[in-house]
Design an enzyme around this catalytic site. Structure first.
Site, PDB file in Angstrom:
ATOM      1  N   GLU A  86      40.509  -0.193  -0.976  1.00 46.02           N
ATOM      2  CA  GLU A  86      41.104   1.135  -0.844  1.00 46.02           C
ATOM      3  C   GLU A  86      41.065   1.965  -2.130  1.00 46.02           C
ATOM      4  O   GLU A  86      40.966   3.192  -2.066  1.00 46.02           O
ATOM      5  CB  GLU A  86      42.566   0.995  -0.372  1.00 46.02           C
ATOM      6  CG  GLU A  86      42.726   0.373   0.999  1.00 46.02           C
ATOM      7  CD  GLU A  86      42.134   1.240   2.107  1.00 46.02           C
ATOM      8  OE1 GLU A  86      42.233   2.482   2.005  1.00 46.02           O
ATOM      9  OE2 GLU A  86      41.556   0.680   3.060  1.00 46.02           O
ATOM     10  N   SER A 486      94.388 -22.929  39.169  1.00 45.24           N
ATOM     11  CA  SER A 486      95.352 -23.747  38.426  1.00 45.24           C
ATOM     12  C   SER A 486      95.155 -23.715  36.915  1.00 45.24           C
ATOM     13  O   SER A 486      95.942 -24.318  36.187  1.00 45.24           O
ATOM     14  CB  SER A 486      95.302 -25.195  38.924  1.00 45.24           C
ATOM     15  OG  SER A 486      95.766 -25.270  40.252  1.00 45.24           O
TER      16      SER A 486
END
Length: 880
Positions: A86, A486
């Site tokens: 680059e 319960s």
């Protein structure tokens, strides 16, 4: 002719004109140029990641994939590859490369493509501040911004920005993320060949990536390697090896180490509430939960296995579908084993083709460990299945003999004798892998949940909201309010202890018949099973889940008193039914709410607040949130806090002190230096310990825990042959330091089990999302069609197995820790039948705990003791 002096003057004039023109352009554009100051305090847009307590990745949220890295964390070869490809003069130019610009201009004049002359700095300017429009104006702005960036930042800082920002395809941004997406690796584990592929992506990430076009990616890789070779970054030998390496890139997701979507979604929603969608998805937060991976996995497996077992008990509902429907209908029409003649009369079918296998299986996805398969052949007591076009397997008789016909939730057919009573060629079915091969399975229709908490802090140690998040995202652990049956009784009994009752108090276990003027009917709450034993001790009534005793205790305390007491456990009073059915569990609560209530008994009387997120770090590893829970401690000094089962094999303090608290101090003490902190520094780092509110006395919590321990371990074969607590199956854990309670609602629409040790509490629930459907019964025949047996689904049978399975793993982390009696608790010998004091030491007596001041004062007479409990029916319960 121009003299040398005139040429010099012309050159100076041209330079002046260029500078003047650029200055004029700059002055004209200055107000429109974005500020680059933001680059000094950049906040990366990185996804949110959810981790277990032991740092295993659970999930990731956010569209953009990015793993920010410093330049020092990136491999040197990758940096060299980027520079060579680059901007090879990056460290020499001032943001704009004159040589590159000249080359580009000459190429333009000659009609040749010599590149766009963009430096890495100019690309940073474009990527952060500009669009990708191809205009001279944009290019000039790019140049000016590059000058600003070069003035503001160092070259290394600019390069790091570029390597973390650049788009590299498949929603990956930066090379850290690209290494994960294309190769499933950390960037430092990449080969030179793989580095060259990634370094070639910035030019055209959508077309040069190895997933979309391996050929183009390979050509681009060669270009990168050639530039590295020319620049002297690699040798010829390295070039040859990398250039000849095979293309290996394929798409990888985030490396999920713990598949736990229910707790991931819980944390996800909490983060959205805390930060908002945009910030949560892009802030790069790492969210660490209070849930250890091995406990979450144990909870998930417990729920899955329990649902599959329940489903099998109720019979086989048939295949997903059939691709040989005529044959399926023929076999289904036969209610008994097929004779040889009937088999010969079966429709002739074409063999299942490879194309049919591929097309059919592509339409059905795997759910949990249930794998779609196609039956290709059926023998006498086995079948051949296709798992894929080129993969076949066998289901032995042991893997399908369970499959009695499903008739209804209440009834199942006779046990099959031959495979063709169950399967037909062309059936699309679910199978699961077992040691012996594969077994027939089916997708459960019932739902379930399990949640586990630390009773000391409220830390959620596991949460499962259903069989499969793919099947249903509804989290029943936190969202499903169901009647608790319960499971409510321990809280009713706790209120009774606050109002003068003891564990030895006698309550009449006799039928209740009450006329209700408003409805015009008689209310008759019943025991389940419908047995009544007359006067019975409170502790035994709780262990055996006596319904009428719970109603009598509610009446003794008063409805308002009961509701106020239940509110102390975190239950919302306005949501509780204001009638006597409350004593039997008609209230609707979530599993998390139930577990929170039970934690109060486990921790000695404190109401803890459940929490899931233990800490949050930003994208740079800085601590931005640390949970500060309230602890069940009295007194609450730092050294008091006990160890918690956080990470398997490790003891870790409950107090939220970890490496992050140390590394984030203003003194910037490093984690490696933590062991060398002096006592003054350690004291300064200790967080404030907050006490959870005390809602019941330690004595009350201990006595109820004793009753719940009796529900598992209680049995009295001497005075009552056959009786035992409803939770007796918990004895499989071989731990005396556990307590728990079953729960079953009317018509078995919901089944529960909640239980705990001193350090962990868990609640298990099972039922149907369709509230009108109940869990039903299991019917089967013994001895070849003789002695039909019917078994009702209830808490101990339907919900407790998942609790046992989970607790087997959870308790493995914890040493035996008995429930220690607190101050003002005394133990005296009482008569089992009457609850009075006794001097006897035979089997008619036992030691019982009492709070000081509540010990019975009367002794049993010689002839007063009697057997008041008997029966050999397996304990179960239903609310009414």
């Amino acid at each position: 002719m121009f003299s040398l002096k005139n040429l010099v003057k012309l050159a100076v004039a041209l330079c002046f004109l260029v500078i003047l023109a650029l200055s004029i352009l700059y002055m004209g554009m200055r107000s429109e140029l974005p500020s680059v100051e933001s680059l000094k305090d950049l906040k990366w847009q990185t996804p949110m990641q959810i981790y277990s307590q032991d740092r295993k990745l659970i999930s990731q949220f956010g569209e953009k994939k990015r793993i920010p890295l410093t330049l020092q964390q990136m491999p040197k070869q990758l940096i060299n590859a980027i520079l060579a490809t680059e901007d090879d003069r990056f460290y020499q130019h001032f943001g704009v490369d004159p040589i590159g610009v000249g080359r580009a201009i000459i190429g333009k004049l000659l009609g040749q493509n010599k590149g766009g002359a963009s430096t890495i700095t100019m690309q940073v300017a474009r990527n952060f501040f500009l669009s990708r429009e191809v205009t001279y104006t944009r290019k000039i702005r790019e140049v000016f911004l590059a000058f600003h960036i070069e003035y503001l930042l160092s070259k290394d800082e600019i390069l790091a920005l570029y390597m973390n920002k650049i788009e590299l395809g498949h929603r990956s941004f930066g090379f850290g993320a690209a290494a994960q997406v294309y190769y499933g690796k950390d960037v430092n584990d990449l080969t030179l060949a793989q580095i060259a592929v990634l370094a070639g992506l910035p030019k055209a990430p959508s077309t040069l990536n190895p997933i979309r076009s391996p050929e183009r990616a390979q050509s681009r890789r060669t270009v990168v390697l050639q530039r590295m070779l020319v620049s002297g970054y690699i040798t010829q030998q390295q070039y040859d090896i990398a250039n000849n390496a095979p293309m290996t890139g394929k798409k990888h997701g985030a490396e999920i180490e713990l598949d736990a979507p229910y707790i991931a979604e819980m944390a996800h929603q909490m983060m959205l509430d805390k930060y908002g969608k945009e910030e949560a998805y892009t802030g790069g937060y790492k969210v660490y939960l209070s849930t250890p991976s091995h406990l979450q996995q144990a909870a998930q497996q417990a729920v899955i296995n329990n649902l599959l077992d329940y489903d099998k008990r109720h019979g086989y509902r048939g295949p997903i579908r059939s691709i040989r429907q005529e044959l399926r209908e023929y076999y289904s029409s036969k209610k008994s084993s097929l004779t040889t003649d009937e088999l010969n009369e079966a429709p002739i079918f074409e063999p299942i083709t490879e194309q049919e296998i591929v097309e059919t299986l592509s339409q059905v996805s795997t759910i949990q460990h249930l794998i779609p398969a196609i039956v290709t052949d059926v023998a006498e007591q086995n079948a051949t299945i296709a798992i894929a076009a080129d993969e076949f397997a066998n289901i032995a008789w042991t893997g399908m003999s369970w499959a009695r016909e499903y008739i209804s939730d209440q009834k199942q057919g006779a046990a099959p004798k031959l495979a063709n009573e169950i399967l037909a060629v062309g059936d699309v079915i679910w199978v699961s892998k077992i040691d012996e091969g594969y077994q027939l399975n089916q997708l459960p229709q019932a739902s379930a949940a399990l949640v586990a908490l630390s009773p000391d802090s409220g830390a959620i140690k596991a949460a499962v909201g259903g069989f499969s998040f793919k099947q249903s995202q509804f989290n029943r652990a936190t969202q499903a309010k169901r009647q608790v049956g319960s499971n409510i009784k321990p809280f009713i009994y706790s209120a009774a202890l606050e109002n003068g009752y003891t564990l030895a108090s006698l309550v009449n276990d006799a039928p209740i018949n009450q006329w209700d003027k408003s409805s015009g009917i008689v209310w008759r709450p019943k025991n389940s099973p419908p047995e009544y034993n007359g006067p019975i001790r409170v502790k035994t009534a709780l262990a055996r889940s006596k319904n009428v005793v719970a109603v009598r205790l509610l009446r003794a305390v008063g409805l308002d008193g009961i509701i106020n007491h239940l509110g102390s456990f975190g239950f919302i009073p306005d949501e509780l039914p204001r009638n006597e059915s409350l004593a039997l569990g008609s209230a609707s609560l979530t599993p998390t709410e139930v577990a929170t209530g039970f934690a109060t008994f486990a921790n000695g009387g404190h109401l803890i607040t459940p929490y899931l997120i233990e800490r949050i770090e930003d994208s740079f590893g800085n601590l931005v949130f640390q949970a500060q829970p309230e602890y069940a401690c009295d007194p609450c000094d730092f050294e008091y806090l006990p160890a918690s089962p956080n990470v398997k094999g490790e003891g870790e303090r409950l107090a939220p002190v970890d490496e992050q608290l140390i590394t984030s101090t203003e003194d910037n003490i490093q984690e490696s230096d933590a062991s060398f902190l002096n006592s003054q520094q350690v004291d300064r780092l200790k967080p404030e310990i907050k006490q959870a509110p005390r809602v019941i006395s330690a004595q009350n919590a201990f006595l109820i825990t004793e009753g719940l321990n009796e529900a598992i371990w209680g049995a009295d074969w001497s005075t009552s042959p056959g009786w035992q607590g409803t939770g007796f199956r918990g004895r499989k854990l071989k731990r005396r330091d556990i307590a728990g309670k079953t729960g079953t609602t009317n018509e078995s629409k919901d089944a529960w089990f909640s239980g705990f040790s001193r350090r962990i509490v868990a609640t298990s629930w099972i039922g149907f999302d369709d509230h009108s459907r109940n869990l039903g019964k299991t019917t089967f025949n013994r001895n070849l069609d003789k002695n039909q047996i019917t078994g009702k689904e209830f808490g101990a049978k339907s919900a407790q197995p998942a609790w046992i399975s989970f607790m087997r793993t959870a308790l493995n982390d914890l040493p035996f820790e008995p429930f220690e009696p607190p101050e003002n608790i005394v133990s005296v010998r009482i008569d089992k039948a009457t609850g009075k004091l006794t001097t006897k030491t035979d089997r008619s007596s036992l030691f019982e705990y009492f709070q000081s001041g509540t010990v019975p004062e009367e002794y049993i007479n010689q002839d007063e003791s009697s057997v008041i409990l008997d029966g050999e029916i397996e304990p179960e319960e239903e609310i009414f």
